[in-house]
Design an enzyme around this catalytic site. Structure first.
Site, PDB file in Angstrom:
ATOM      1  N   GLU A 280       0.881  -1.401  -0.194  1.00 39.71           N
ATOM      2  CA  GLU A 280      -0.057   0.127   0.121  1.00 39.71           C
ATOM      3  C   GLU A 280       0.827   1.327   0.034  1.00 39.71           C
ATOM      4  OE1 GLU A 280      -4.190   0.129   1.846  1.00 39.71           O
ATOM      5  OE2 GLU A 280      -2.849   1.039   3.452  1.00 39.71           O
ATOM      6  N   GLU A 283       2.107   1.748  -3.447  1.00 38.39           N
ATOM      7  CA  GLU A 283       0.997   2.157  -4.385  1.00 38.39           C
ATOM      8  C   GLU A 283       0.726   3.668  -3.926  1.00 38.39           C
ATOM      9  OE1 GLU A 283      -3.673   0.815  -5.182  1.00 38.39           O
ATOM     10  OE2 GLU A 283      -2.831   0.410  -3.085  1.00 38.39           O
ATOM     11  N   CYS A 300      -7.887  -1.910   4.614  1.00 37.23           N
ATOM     12  CA  CYS A 300      -7.951  -2.856   5.411  1.00 37.23           C
ATOM     13  C   CYS A 300      -8.830  -3.381   6.308  1.00 37.23           C
ATOM     14  CB  CYS A 300      -6.833  -2.502   6.563  1.00 37.23           C
ATOM     15  SG  CYS A 300      -5.155  -2.163   5.796  1.00 37.23           S
ATOM     16  N   SER A 320      -7.387   1.662  -2.528  1.00 37.97           N
ATOM     17  CA  SER A 320      -6.405   0.810  -2.547  1.00 37.97           C
ATOM     18  C   SER A 320      -6.660  -0.454  -3.011  1.00 37.97           C
ATOM     19  CB  SER A 320      -5.456   0.758  -1.310  1.00 37.97           C
ATOM     20  OG  SER A 320      -4.435  -0.081  -1.478  1.00 37.97           O
ATOM     21  N   LYS A 359     -14.951  -9.420   9.119  1.00 36.94           N
ATOM     22  CA  LYS A 359     -13.836 -10.229   8.241  1.00 36.94           C
ATOM     23  C   LYS A 359     -14.485 -11.759   8.002  1.00 36.94           C
ATOM     24  CE  LYS A 359     -10.065  -8.091   8.852  1.00 36.94           C
ATOM     25  NZ  LYS A 359      -9.229  -7.694   7.537  1.00 36.94           N
ATOM     26  N   GLU A 362     -15.590 -11.104   4.653  1.00 37.94           N
ATOM     27  CA  GLU A 362     -14.605 -11.076   3.806  1.00 37.94           C
ATOM     28  C   GLU A 362     -13.768 -12.256   3.388  1.00 37.94           C
ATOM     29  OE1 GLU A 362     -10.536  -8.024   3.824  1.00 37.94           O
ATOM     30  OE2 GLU A 362     -10.709  -9.526   5.383  1.00 37.94           O
ATOM     31  N   GLU A 367     -13.618 -13.272  -4.486  1.00 41.33           N
ATOM     32  CA  GLU A 367     -12.241 -12.563  -4.914  1.00 41.33           C
ATOM     33  C   GLU A 367     -11.137 -13.176  -4.227  1.00 41.33           C
ATOM     34  OE1 GLU A 367     -15.208  -9.002  -4.991  1.00 41.33           O
ATOM     35  OE2 GLU A 367     -14.729 -10.683  -3.742  1.00 41.33           O
ATOM     36  N   CYS A 503      -9.757  -1.357  15.183  1.00 45.62           N
ATOM     37  CA  CYS A 503     -10.100  -2.621  15.241  1.00 45.62           C
ATOM     38  C   CYS A 503     -10.202  -2.968  16.675  1.00 45.62           C
ATOM     39  CB  CYS A 503      -8.771  -3.580  14.775  1.00 45.62           C
ATOM     40  SG  CYS A 503      -8.795  -3.281  12.888  1.00 45.62           S
TER      41      CYS A 503
END
Length: 573
Positions: A280, A283, A300, A320, A359, A362, A367, A503
């Site tokens: 990142e 990037e 994230c 990102s 999560k 996710e 993907e 988090c």
């Protein structure tokens, strides 16, 4: 500010005008029970558990919403008050699924505790009970409406803190239910699966979907090679489940517990947080120096990503393309690490211990299969891990401290601060500065972007170039910041975390999680960072070896294939 003098239970009290009776009593050290109350978020007096008797008033008053008045005389423990509180709680219990021994919130349930506090030993009322189906349609959350007490805390946090408004009261009277519009399933609406509703629910009506049975089965299968990764925030929260102070650092005990549960390798998501910074940060440097959509938005937090896909899909080019540290870890474990140790990735099961319910969603995104398999197989919250430890009879508090396994267990202070709001930005700046300038950063700590302020901004001078950054935590604050961006306000780099505090305040963290507890966890996170021998992601020797032996360099073709992703435009409704 003018003050008001009153008497509460024969104790003279002086407080600021406009203070509620509840807060005035608290200042005087007098406890008034509450159930629907959530300071600053849900102050509606719906449950009537906090009622008090005010001299001269005809009716009992809900102390959470009734303001003090000069000369007021309040009784918080009169026979009339006790009778009313018991009656109100009995009525709630009469329409509640009484499955306490098997309920996920047993022994940590506010209704159960209140019934005990009020001395309720029987429920005098019988009759029809509400009947609604369980909604377990999402990978992350479960709704059990028959356990709901209609306190509306979940509604308030979803609307006022997260700005999502996924659920609301539907119907009237006995038929009232908290649900998505038209009683749709959670999977079919713009719920981001952040789990903040589970943190504020006082009972077992909302909770994380449990995958401990699947993980126990994998651990018992001799054909499986089961590895586990632990998120940065879990090390300062798991102890709370075992009576330790919030924010206490229990990394070593957590590693020891995981080994005793039977995991073949215990790794650290901080490793892949360092890897995320390499990708990142690179990037950002590429976009900043060569041109590309700015501001760059971090990726994230899966709850934030789903929120963006629902409500701000026009900003997808700014986000990102890096996977989250959890997903980078899974992809690396089933390719690089499997090859390194000679394990067939088809036999490998990757388990994550996360502070986050989103999560779970996710890891099941289509993907996230670039390793050739589902990169991460199961996600357990901090709460689920605690249940497994208790089920195994492990004495967590007295465990020796053990170390993570190499190489995916080696990390830096930059990786651990991912657990707190502002941490991703700070970690990225520590690396970006040195990669851009080739010089050592004079001071590693970026205090302007730390703390619980909703939106934080800073301008960083990188050898004469001004880089404007911003940090937002909670989706309500994210929405405010994104609207500024859409209105033309200029930033170069923005960190967004879905949950309040980042988090450390995730939807899978121990209950309770409140502002004071979030502050203690953040303090623990930065203490770990300060004590780490290496505090910059690009200096992690195992990450350097990963690039040298396998990936080549940041943003390489292999890195793009394994560590980067794409996003989906979703509807708002």
């Amino acid at each position: 500010m003018s003050t008001v003098k009153l008497t509460i239970d024969n104790i003279p009290v002086e407080v600021e005008a406009g203070t509620t009776i509840l807060k005035a009593a608290k200042e005087a050290g007098i406890h008034i029970p509450t159930l629907c109350y959530l300071e600053g978020i849900n102050e509606i007096g719906a449950c009537r558990v906090c009622v008090v008797e005010v001299e001269g008033a005809r009716n009992l008053m809900a102390s959470c919403v009734a303001p003090v008045a000069e000369g007021m005389v309040v009784k918080t423990n009169s026979p009339r008050v006790r009778m009313a509180r018991r009656l109100n709680v009995e009525l709630l219990l009469s329409n509640h699924e009484m499955e306490c021994p098997t309920c996920i919130r047993n022994l940590n349930c506010e209704l159960q505790s209140l019934a005990r506090e009020l001395g309720i030993r029987q429920v005098r009322f019988e009759g029809k009970k509400s009947e609604h189906p369980v909604d377990d349609s999402t990978p992350a959350l479960v709704r059990e409406p028959d356990k709901c007490i209609l306190c509306r805390r979940c509604v308030a946090v979803c609307e006022k803190v997260q700005g999502v408004m996924a659920i609301a009261p539907l119907g009237r009277g006995f038929d009232t239910v908290i649900a998505p519009a038209f009683q749709e399933k959670l999977v079919d609406i713009a719920c981001v699966e952040c789990g903040q509703c589970t943190l504020v629910c006082p009972v077992g009506a909302l909770y994380e979907k449990d995958y401990t049975s699947e993980v126990w089965a994998a651990l018992a299968d001799p054909e499986k090679f089961v590895v586990v990764q632990t998120a940065p925030a879990t090390r300062v929260s798991i102890g709370q489940e075992f009576g330790l102070a919030p924010g206490s650092i229990n990394t070593g005990q957590m590693v020891a517990a995981l080994r005793r549960l039977g995991f073949d390798r215990v790794f650290d998501t901080d490793f892949s947080a360092d890897l995320t910074i390499m990708e990142e940060g690179s990037e950002f440097i590429e976009r900043f120096t060569k041109g590309g959509p700015l501001p760059l938005l971090t990726s994230c937090s899966p709850g934030w990503i789903k929120f963006m896909e629902h409500f701000y899909p026009e900003l997808i080019p700014n986000v990102s393309t890096c996977k989250s540290p959890q997903q980078m870890f899974g992809a690396v474990a089933k390719t690089y690490y499997a090859r390194k140790v000679g394990i067939d990735p088809a036999r490998m099961v990757v388990v994550s211990i996360m502070p986050c319910t989103a999560k779970k969603f996710e890891c099941q995104r289509p993907e996230m299969r670039d390793s050739g398999y589902q990169d991460v197989d199961y996600v357990l919250t901090t709460r689920e891990l605690a249940r497994m430890i208790r089920e195994a009879g492990i004495d967590f508090k007295n465990l020796p401290e053990e170390q993570y396994d190499d190489p995916l267990g080696e990390s830096t202070g930059a990786g651990v601060i991912f657990g707190a709001t502002g941490g991703v930005m700070e970690a990225a700046l520590r690396t970006a500065y040195e990669l851009i300038t080739g010089e050592t950063l004079p001071a590693l700590d970026f205090y302007d972007i730390r703390g619980l302020k909703g939106i934080k901004e800073a301008t960083v001078d990188i050898k004469g170039t001004k880089v404007r950054v911003a940090v937002a935590h909670s989706l309500g604050h994210a929405r405010q910041l994104l609207e500024r961006v859409k209105a033309g306000e200029q930033y170069h780099f923005i960190e967004i975390m879905c949950c309040p505090g980042g988090c450390i305040g995730g939807g899978g963290q121990p209950i309770p999680t409140n502002t004071e507890i979030r502050e203690q966890r953040i303090k623990g996170i930065y203490q770990v960072d300060m004590e780490m021998p290496i505090r910059k992601s690009h200096e992690n020797p195992s990450v350097q070896a990963l690039y040298r032996e396998f990936l080549g360099k940041p943003l390489s073709e292999k890195s793009h294939h394994l560590l980067h992703t794409e996003y989906t435009r979703r509807g708002k409704y």
